[in-house]
Design a protein around this motif. Structure first.
Motif, PDB file in Angstrom:
ATOM      1  N   MET A 160       1.206  -1.211   0.010  1.00 48.20           N
ATOM      2  CA  MET A 160       0.583  -0.182  -0.317  1.00 48.20           C
ATOM      3  C   MET A 160       0.962   0.979  -0.358  1.00 48.20           C
ATOM      4  SD  MET A 160      -2.782  -0.934  -0.072  1.00 48.20           S
ATOM      5  CE  MET A 160      -4.062  -0.423   0.471  1.00 48.20           C
ATOM      6  N   THR A 161       0.182   2.444  -0.879  1.00 46.33           N
ATOM      7  CA  THR A 161       1.077   3.478  -0.155  1.00 46.33           C
ATOM      8  C   THR A 161       0.192   4.494   0.143  1.00 46.33           C
ATOM      9  OG1 THR A 161       1.829   2.867  -2.854  1.00 46.33           O
ATOM     10  CG2 THR A 161       2.277   4.626  -2.298  1.00 46.33           C
ATOM     11  N   TYR A 162       1.162   5.745   0.828  1.00 42.40           N
ATOM     12  CA  TYR A 162       0.375   6.469   1.401  1.00 42.40           C
ATOM     13  C   TYR A 162       1.881   7.667   1.191  1.00 42.40           C
ATOM     14  CZ  TYR A 162       3.023   5.495   5.962  1.00 42.40           C
ATOM     15  OH  TYR A 162       3.555   5.209   7.606  1.00 42.40           O
ATOM     16  N   PHE A 163       1.239   9.068   1.714  1.00 40.08           N
ATOM     17  CA  PHE A 163       2.408  10.166   1.927  1.00 40.08           C
ATOM     18  C   PHE A 163       2.074  10.995   2.819  1.00 40.08           C
ATOM     19  CE2 PHE A 163       1.809   9.347  -2.729  1.00 40.08           C
ATOM     20  CZ  PHE A 163       3.434   9.038  -3.275  1.00 40.08           C
ATOM     21  N   LYS A 164       2.574  11.395   3.762  1.00 36.33           N
ATOM     22  CA  LYS A 164       2.512  12.208   4.946  1.00 36.33           C
ATOM     23  C   LYS A 164       3.295  12.995   5.465  1.00 36.33           C
ATOM     24  CE  LYS A 164       0.799   9.906   8.869  1.00 36.33           C
ATOM     25  NZ  LYS A 164       0.153   9.072   9.856  1.00 36.33           N
ATOM     26  N   LEU A 165       2.951  13.847   5.383  1.00 36.92           N
ATOM     27  CA  LEU A 165       3.341  15.234   5.487  1.00 36.92           C
ATOM     28  C   LEU A 165       3.738  16.112   7.549  1.00 36.92           C
ATOM     29  CD1 LEU A 165       3.271  17.503   2.298  1.00 36.92           C
ATOM     30  CD2 LEU A 165       4.644  16.062   2.869  1.00 36.92           C
ATOM     31  N   THR A 166       4.742  15.802   8.257  1.00 36.47           N
ATOM     32  CA  THR A 166       4.781  16.292   9.145  1.00 36.47           C
ATOM     33  C   THR A 166       5.523  17.679   9.741  1.00 36.47           C
ATOM     34  OG1 THR A 166       6.049  14.335   9.898  1.00 36.47           O
ATOM     35  CG2 THR A 166       3.526  13.747  10.247  1.00 36.47           C
ATOM     36  N   ARG A 167       5.995  17.754   8.564  1.00 33.62           N
ATOM     37  CA  ARG A 167       7.198  19.366   8.804  1.00 33.62           C
ATOM     38  C   ARG A 167       7.726  19.579   7.585  1.00 33.62           C
ATOM     39  NH1 ARG A 167      10.434  20.785  12.758  1.00 33.62           N
ATOM     40  NH2 ARG A 167      12.126  21.710  12.324  1.00 33.62           N
ATOM     41  N   PHE A 202       4.658  13.664  -5.381  1.00 30.96           N
ATOM     42  CA  PHE A 202       4.715  12.380  -5.111  1.00 30.96           C
ATOM     43  C   PHE A 202       4.371  11.412  -6.607  1.00 30.96           C
ATOM     44  CE2 PHE A 202       3.507  14.850  -1.489  1.00 30.96           C
ATOM     45  CZ  PHE A 202       4.328  14.711  -0.135  1.00 30.96           C
ATOM     46  N   ILE A 203       5.865  10.723  -6.498  1.00 27.78           N
ATOM     47  CA  ILE A 203       5.613   9.205  -7.895  1.00 27.78           C
ATOM     48  C   ILE A 203       5.000   8.528  -6.779  1.00 27.78           C
ATOM     49  CG2 ILE A 203       6.773   8.727  -9.741  1.00 27.78           C
ATOM     50  CD1 ILE A 203       5.594  12.118  -9.692  1.00 27.78           C
ATOM     51  N   THR A 204       3.823   7.593  -7.967  1.00 26.96           N
ATOM     52  CA  THR A 204       3.713   5.926  -7.038  1.00 26.96           C
ATOM     53  C   THR A 204       4.574   5.274  -8.194  1.00 26.96           C
ATOM     54  OG1 THR A 204       2.291   6.247  -8.231  1.00 26.96           O
ATOM     55  CG2 THR A 204       1.629   6.603  -6.081  1.00 26.96           C
ATOM     56  N   PRO A 205       4.794   4.357  -7.771  1.00 24.64           N
ATOM     57  CA  PRO A 205       5.497   3.305  -8.508  1.00 24.64           C
ATOM     58  C   PRO A 205       5.083   2.799 -10.588  1.00 24.64           C
ATOM     59  CG  PRO A 205       5.616   2.412  -7.003  1.00 24.64           C
ATOM     60  CD  PRO A 205       5.348   3.616  -7.308  1.00 24.64           C
ATOM     61  N   THR A 206       3.197   3.205  -9.998  1.00 22.76           N
ATOM     62  CA  THR A 206       2.901   2.499 -11.419  1.00 22.76           C
ATOM     63  C   THR A 206       1.014   3.122 -10.956  1.00 22.76           C
ATOM     64  OG1 THR A 206       1.591   0.728  -9.621  1.00 22.76           O
ATOM     65  CG2 THR A 206       3.272   0.145 -11.396  1.00 22.76           C
ATOM     66  N   PRO A 207      -0.089   2.799 -11.963  1.00 19.75           N
ATOM     67  CA  PRO A 207      -1.044   4.165 -11.504  1.00 19.75           C
ATOM     68  C   PRO A 207      -1.731   3.632 -10.033  1.00 19.75           C
ATOM     69  CG  PRO A 207      -0.572   3.741 -13.907  1.00 19.75           C
ATOM     70  CD  PRO A 207       0.539   2.687 -12.905  1.00 19.75           C
ATOM     71  N   THR A 208      -2.127   4.475  -9.785  1.00 22.23           N
ATOM     72  CA  THR A 208      -2.392   4.115  -7.774  1.00 22.23           C
ATOM     73  C   THR A 208      -3.854   4.944  -7.855  1.00 22.23           C
ATOM     74  OG1 THR A 208       0.280   3.509  -7.460  1.00 22.23           O
ATOM     75  CG2 THR A 208      -1.860   3.768  -6.127  1.00 22.23           C
ATOM     76  N   SER A 209      -4.526   4.364  -6.727  1.00 22.59           N
ATOM     77  CA  SER A 209      -5.219   5.093  -6.524  1.00 22.59           C
ATOM     78  C   SER A 209      -5.555   5.093  -5.081  1.00 22.59           C
ATOM     79  CB  SER A 209      -6.611   4.323  -7.193  1.00 22.59           C
ATOM     80  OG  SER A 209      -7.722   4.720  -6.568  1.00 22.59           O
ATOM     81  N   MET A 210      -6.007   6.615  -5.011  1.00 22.59           N
ATOM     82  CA  MET A 210      -5.306   7.255  -3.526  1.00 22.59           C
ATOM     83  C   MET A 210      -7.047   6.996  -2.662  1.00 22.59           C
ATOM     84  SD  MET A 210      -2.070   6.550  -3.420  1.00 22.59           S
ATOM     85  CE  MET A 210      -1.847   7.560  -1.769  1.00 22.59           C
ATOM     86  N   ALA A 211      -7.487   7.115  -1.655  1.00 19.86           N
ATOM     87  CA  ALA A 211      -8.645   6.684  -1.933  1.00 19.86           C
ATOM     88  C   ALA A 211      -8.910   7.863  -0.616  1.00 19.86           C
ATOM     89  CB  ALA A 211      -8.707   5.646  -0.787  1.00 19.86           C
ATOM     90  N   TRP A 212      -7.977   8.064  -0.125  1.00 19.20           N
ATOM     91  CA  TRP A 212      -7.684   9.237   1.315  1.00 19.20           C
ATOM     92  C   TRP A 212      -7.194  10.115   1.885  1.00 19.20           C
ATOM     93  CZ3 TRP A 212     -12.512   7.872   3.816  1.00 19.20           C
ATOM     94  CH2 TRP A 212     -13.231   6.296   4.164  1.00 19.20           C
ATOM     95  N   VAL A 213      -7.958  11.567   2.166  1.00 15.43           N
ATOM     96  CA  VAL A 213      -6.883  11.954   2.502  1.00 15.43           C
ATOM     97  C   VAL A 213      -7.586  13.043   3.642  1.00 15.43           C
ATOM     98  CG1 VAL A 213      -8.837  14.137   1.421  1.00 15.43           C
ATOM     99  CG2 VAL A 213      -5.911  14.767   1.927  1.00 15.43           C
ATOM    100  N   SER A 214      -6.415  13.351   5.122  1.00 16.31           N
ATOM    101  CA  SER A 214      -7.202  13.701   5.860  1.00 16.31           C
ATOM    102  C   SER A 214      -6.099  14.945   6.182  1.00 16.31           C
ATOM    103  CB  SER A 214      -6.065  12.682   7.011  1.00 16.31           C
ATOM    104  OG  SER A 214      -5.383  12.673   7.010  1.00 16.31           O
ATOM    105  N   VAL A 215      -6.656  15.275   6.926  1.00 18.40           N
ATOM    106  CA  VAL A 215      -5.764  17.029   7.373  1.00 18.40           C
ATOM    107  C   VAL A 215      -5.990  17.368   8.820  1.00 18.40           C
ATOM    108  CG1 VAL A 215      -7.693  18.779   6.957  1.00 18.40           C
ATOM    109  CG2 VAL A 215      -5.701  19.727   7.287  1.00 18.40           C
ATOM    110  N   HIS A 216      -4.898  17.262   9.158  1.00 12.76           N
ATOM    111  CA  HIS A 216      -5.025  17.023  11.165  1.00 12.76           C
ATOM    112  C   HIS A 216      -4.285  20.029  11.397  1.00 12.76           C
ATOM    113  CE1 HIS A 216      -3.629  18.019  15.104  1.00 12.76           C
ATOM    114  NE2 HIS A 216      -4.777  17.197  15.827  1.00 12.76           N
TER     115      HIS A 216
END
Length: 572
Positions: free
Chosen positions: A1-8, A474-488
């Motif tokens: 699975m793939t995700y991208f998280k920015l905390t800084r 952000f680059i995924t190795p293959t075409p990917t469907s990102m399903a969720w986005v969150s913001v804190h």
């Protein structure tokens, strides 16, 4: 699975391809303070003072109570170096010639300060004194051969260089010498010669090895003669002001490059300035005296100067110089090995231990005999000159950051550089009015800016500006469907946009009320608004390789995450 998280988070680096940016950098960074590593919106400005006119470009906060204002660019004002000075002298350059004012001259009436100021420097009398003697000579005494000079002293006690010497006269102790000082030798012009001004008389006195002019008497400025009966043994101090000429002024026959500019306090009571290629220094604690011996000629024209912890940086239209030493008579200029000219005097900012300024290739820092282009690797030369407007900016220091504003043919904007962040950050600023000038109060570190007829405290308001941050690609190795986005965030509302392969696929605004989150959807159309337990939103079914997240709002944002599953969002 793939995700991208920015905390800084950090600022922009437009010189780097969006997909090659480090994770904390963004493609867009607007109205953001990065000191804490989070996305913190900058505060708005607040009105402090109403100026006398709307054409003001320079201001100075005098005595912590009064604003001085000028229509000219580039006024550099420095308070006097003498502690507990009852006159509260202020010296400044950038007007028609270097000037000095006092609390009683500048702050009179109720407005329009500074009201009265005076030409800095004290001239020599234009003629030598005349001498004649009276009385009978003592036949048993060898006559003493004397010559006289006199100096002018302003109401502030500032003494100028001496007149040319009188003719010699042979005198014995029983004779008196009449010294004449015609008022025709007094200078014209805006000098501070008023009721408290004086003339000081000196005469030659020969010792065993040398001859000095020593103090005889002080008389009123209006006096035209003095009878000298002072014994040689009673003479006072040796003439101190033999080399004390004024700074370069508007006398083009002497100073074809114009009056001295860039007045700066460099420590130990010494002031510095420049005219053309000439770097000038004052006598310690005597800002009216600028000896020729204290001047250094550089190879290029000086644009501006600034003091650092251990010297003075001179920015030129060629190479910068670092000028160092402990005695103003013996300073050494060192050419900085950095071929970066200063393209704009208004870009020069003293950051404490180093100086920042705009150069052809980027923002440059010089703090000693070496320097660097601090924007190199973040901003290309082409982007620097087209998007950051180095020749137009007016820059200032604010709480350790470099803040720049510009007006590009009516297009207003700004940016700032924050060297305090873990990764040095650039961020753009939005403006609602042209910033015509500004002033940093050294006591509080507060920056004040001129907008129209108002002096405004920069970031002094209680409301926040709208921040905007767009992530790297952000680059995924293959075409990917990102399903969720969150913001804190610390508070809401916050707007979140998600892009897939350059297309906007989701535009959500999330709000919080009574512990319930509400999602308002702008893109894609046709999706109903919803209530949520957490600030986590489902994305429309989209496949992509390049993914970007953009957030905006007036609240501090701590974290943003794009993921294929909710479990990934909740991972630390």
């Amino acid at each position: 699975m793939t995700y991208f998280k920015l905390t800084r988070f950090s600022g922009i680096a437009p010189g780097v391809a969006p997909r090659l940016l480090a994770e904390q950098f963004g493609q867009v960074s607007e109205n953001i303070d990065f000191e804490s590593g989070r996305l913190v919106p900058t505060k708005g400005d607040t009105d402090t003072y109403t100026l006398q006119a709307g054409n003001r470009r320079s201001i100075y906060f005098y005595r912590d109570t009064n604003w001085l204002e000028w229509p000219d660019d580039g006024i550099d004002a420095v308070p006097g170096p003498i502690a507990n000075d009852t006159n509260e002298r202020l010296y400044y350059t950038g007007d028609d010639y270097p000037r000095v004012g006092t609390v009683t001259s500048m702050i009179t009436g109720s407005s329009g300060y500074p009201v009265v100021s005076y030409r800095l420097g004290v001239p020599a009398p234009s003629a030598a004194p005349g001498v004649s003697k009276s009385g009978s000579a003592t036949a048993t005494e060898t006559p003493e051969t004397r010559s006289y000079v006199f100096t002018l002293v302003t109401d502030l006690g500032e003494e100028g260089p001496p007149s040319t010497a009188s003719a010699t006269i042979d005198v014995t102790s029983s004779e008196a010498v009449a010294v004449s000082m015609p008022n025709s030798s007094n200078p014209s012009g805006n000098y501070f010669f008023s009721t408290a001004a004086k003339k000081r008389i000196y005469r030659s006195n020969t010792g065993s090895n040398f001859t000095d002019f020593q103090f005889v008497a002080e008389v009123a400025f209006s006096a035209t003669s003095f009878s000298d009966t002072v014994a040689s043994s009673a003479l006072g101090e040796v003439l101190p002001s033999g080399t004390w000429i004024g700074p370069p002024d508007d006398d083009t026959s002497l100073y074809p490059d114009g009056p001295m500019l860039g007045l700066t306090a460099v420590g130990n009571g010494v002031f510095a300035g420049f005219s053309g290629k000439r770097f000038c220094l004052s006598e310690p604690f005597l800002p009216h005296a600028w000896p020729i011996a204290y001047r250094i000629t550089l190879e290029e024209d000086i644009i501006d100067i600034a003091a650092t912890g251990n010297g003075v940086v001179a920015l030129t239209n060629g190479t910068p110089y670092f000028i160092t030493g402990t005695d103003p008579a013996a300073l050494t200029p060192v050419r900085v090995d950095l071929a970066q000219a200063c393209v704009n005097k208004n870009s020069v900012v003293d950051m404490g231990e180093y100086v920042l300024y705009a150069a052809p290739d980027g923002l440059v820092a010089v703090g000693g005999p070496s320097g660097e282009v601090v924007s190199r690797g973040l901003i290309s030369v082409e982007q620097w000159n087209s998007d950051f407007h180095p020749t137009l900016i007016r820059a200032f220091r604010h709480e350790g950051t470099y803040v720049a504003f510009y007006n590009n043919g009516g297009t207003l904007g700004g940016w700032y550089y924050d060297p305090r962040a873990e990764s040095a950050a650039f961020s753009t600023l939005t403006l609602s009015a042209e910033v015509r000038g500004g002033y940093e109060d050294p006591k509080s570190g507060q920056l004040y800016i001129i907008e129209g007829t108002k002096v405004r405290k920069y970031r002094g308001g209680t409301s926040e500006k709208t921040l905007r941050f767009k992530s790297k690609k952000f680059i995924t190795p293959t075409p990917t469907s990102m399903a969720w986005v969150s913001v804190h965030a610390d508070a809401y509302p916050v707007t979140v946009k998600v892009f897939a392969d350059g297309s906007l696929i989701a535009n959500y605004t999330i709000s919080l009320s009574n512990n319930v989150y509400t999602q308002v959807t702008s893109t894609p159309s046709g999706i109903s608004n919803a209530t949520l337990r957490e600030p986590i939103m489902r994305l429309p079914a989209t496949v992509g390789v390049e993914w970007e997240i953009e957030v905006s709002g007036t609240k501090t944002i701590n974290e943003v995450c794009l993921a294929q599953s909710i479990e990934e969002i909740k991972q630390q």
